[in-house]
Design an enzyme around this catalytic site. Structure first.
Site, short mmCIF file in Angstrom:
data_model
loop_
_atom_site.label_atom_id
_atom_site.label_comp_id
_atom_site.label_asym_id
_atom_site.label_seq_id
_atom_site.Cartn_x
_atom_site.Cartn_y
_atom_site.Cartn_z
N GLY A 1 0.89 -1.14 -0.02
CA GLY A 1 -0.12 0.00 0.11
C GLY A 1 0.85 1.27 0.00
O GLY A 1 1.82 1.25 0.82
N ASN B 1 3.48 2.17 3.22
CA ASN B 1 4.86 1.96 2.60
C ASN B 1 5.59 3.46 2.84
O ASN B 1 6.68 3.59 3.65
CB ASN B 1 5.22 1.70 1.07
CG ASN B 1 4.68 0.54 0.71
OD1 ASN B 1 4.35 -0.57 1.53
ND2 ASN B 1 4.47 0.19 -0.41
N GLY C 1 9.37 4.43 -4.95
CA GLY C 1 8.80 5.84 -5.02
C GLY C 1 8.22 6.00 -3.74
O GLY C 1 8.10 7.28 -3.17
N ASP C 2 7.70 5.13 -2.96
CA ASP C 2 7.08 5.35 -1.45
C ASP C 2 8.25 5.40 -0.66
O ASP C 2 7.95 6.42 0.21
CB ASP C 2 6.25 3.99 -1.22
CG ASP C 2 5.16 3.67 -2.43
OD1 ASP C 2 4.46 4.55 -2.87
OD2 ASP C 2 4.89 2.36 -2.17
O1 RIB Z 1 4.11 1.37 -4.72
C1 RIB Z 1 4.21 0.06 -4.27
C2 RIB Z 1 2.83 -0.35 -3.93
O2 RIB Z 1 1.61 -0.03 -4.60
C3 RIB Z 1 2.52 -1.54 -3.49
O3 RIB Z 1 3.01 -1.91 -2.01
C4 RIB Z 1 1.12 -1.93 -3.67
O4 RIB Z 1 0.33 -2.18 -2.74
C5 RIB Z 1 0.58 -0.53 -4.51
O5 RIB Z 1 -0.11 0.19 -3.45
#
Ligand code: RIB
Length: 296
Positions: free
Chosen positions: A42, A46, A254-255
């Site tokens: 998510g 993340n 990216g997260d």
């Molecule tokens: O950016 C990666 C994320 O995108 C994954 O962890 C997945 O859950 C989606 O939300």
């Protein structure tokens, strides 16, 4: 007395089902996976974990979101808690599944993702007025436009800096986009926001165009291993990223960038210094399977 900056992240919480493939299937094609694993994911979750574990964990991080009343939701909450994220504002919605992401990762570590939104569609910002006001709010659009538009109003009321990660792209209000400081998108999302079929080759122009079109306070466009570009009132600048010694899985890089960027900004870094720290964290993250760095 030292004041510890507080970050509030509102965004998606998923369970990631990850299939490793030699290459991504074309439309109509079937490929056989070499492995199938489950990870926490998510984009919002993340980012919250990355912020909580960045820079010596000198910030406090709270997440608001929603999971289902199921095992996936339970383990998502446990993983966020283990990373030091306050989960008290995450709703457990009965009868709705926790968000799921179906991810294929190729031998080169590149990913493609399909998200089944589940409980993420139920996120509300209604109860945020009861929490102590954050220094900085991260708004992540996996929870849909309405929650993020409301969140921008909340950030304005409490005087918090607003970081918006508009990926997947949703149509946000003009006032939310204008408050973003920064708006963070990858180059495909940037092209979509500019109604272009493909990202233009000139990345500084891409960031400048977003700034002019949406009036955001600042814009960061991430370019994967090629680094990122930033545009603000001082102009547009390019930042290279450190090269990863090994690329295992780019999912969530990216997260990690957004979470580490948010933590650095909340601690008072300039946007350029924050980008350097965020790029280091994102580069480290691609050496591991799954969307998050392992906890030590
Ligand atoms: O950016 C990666 C994320 O995108 C994954 O962890 C997945 O859950 C989606 O939300």
């Amino acid at each position: 007395m030292t004041v510890v900056p507080q970050i509030l992240v509102v965004g998606g919480i998923n369970q990631d089902e990850v299939a490793r493939v030699t290459r991504h299937p074309l439309p109509g094609e079937t490929v056989i996976a070499s492995s199938l694993d489950t990870f926490q994911g998510g984009k919002g979750a993340n980012q919250a974990c990355a912020a909580a574990t960045a820079h010596g964990a000198a910030v406090t991080v709270q997440m608001a979101g929603a999971v289902g009343d199921d095992a996936a939701g339970q383990s998502a909450l446990a993983a966020l808690g283990a990373a030091g994220v306050d989960t008290t504002m995450i709703a457990r919605v009965p009868g709705v599944p926790t968000g799921r992401a179906y991810i294929t990762v190729s031998d080169e570590g590149q990913n493609s993702i399909v998200v089944a939104t589940g409980a993420n569609a139920q996120v509300s910002t209604a109860k945020l007025e009861s929490v102590s006001p954050p220094t900085l709010v991260v708004a992540q659009t996996e929870v849909g436009a309405e929650a993020i538009n409301d969140l921008s109003g909340y950030a304005e009321r409490v005087g918090a800096r607003l970081v918006i990660n508009n990926g997947p792209v949703v149509e946000l209000s003009a006032s939310a986009m204008a408050m973003a400081d920064p708006l963070v998108v990858n180059e495909h999302e940037a092209a979509e926001l500019l109604d272009q079929a493909n990202p233009p080759l000139e990345h500084l122009a891409l960031a400048r165009s977003l700034l002019n079109r949406y009036g955001s306070r600042s814009v960061v466009v991430t370019l994967g291993s090629a680094g990122s570009v930033v545009a603000d009132g001082e102009g547009a600048r390019y930042h290279a990223a450190p090269q990863a010694p090994t690329v295992v899985d780019t999912t969530g890089a990216g997260d990690t960038f957004v979470g580490a960027l948010a933590a650095a900004l909340a601690l008072g870094s300039s946007i350029d210094d924050a980008i350097v720290l965020a790029a280091e964290a994102a580069t480290a993250s691609v050496g591991w399977a799954g969307a998050r760095l392992p906890l030590h």
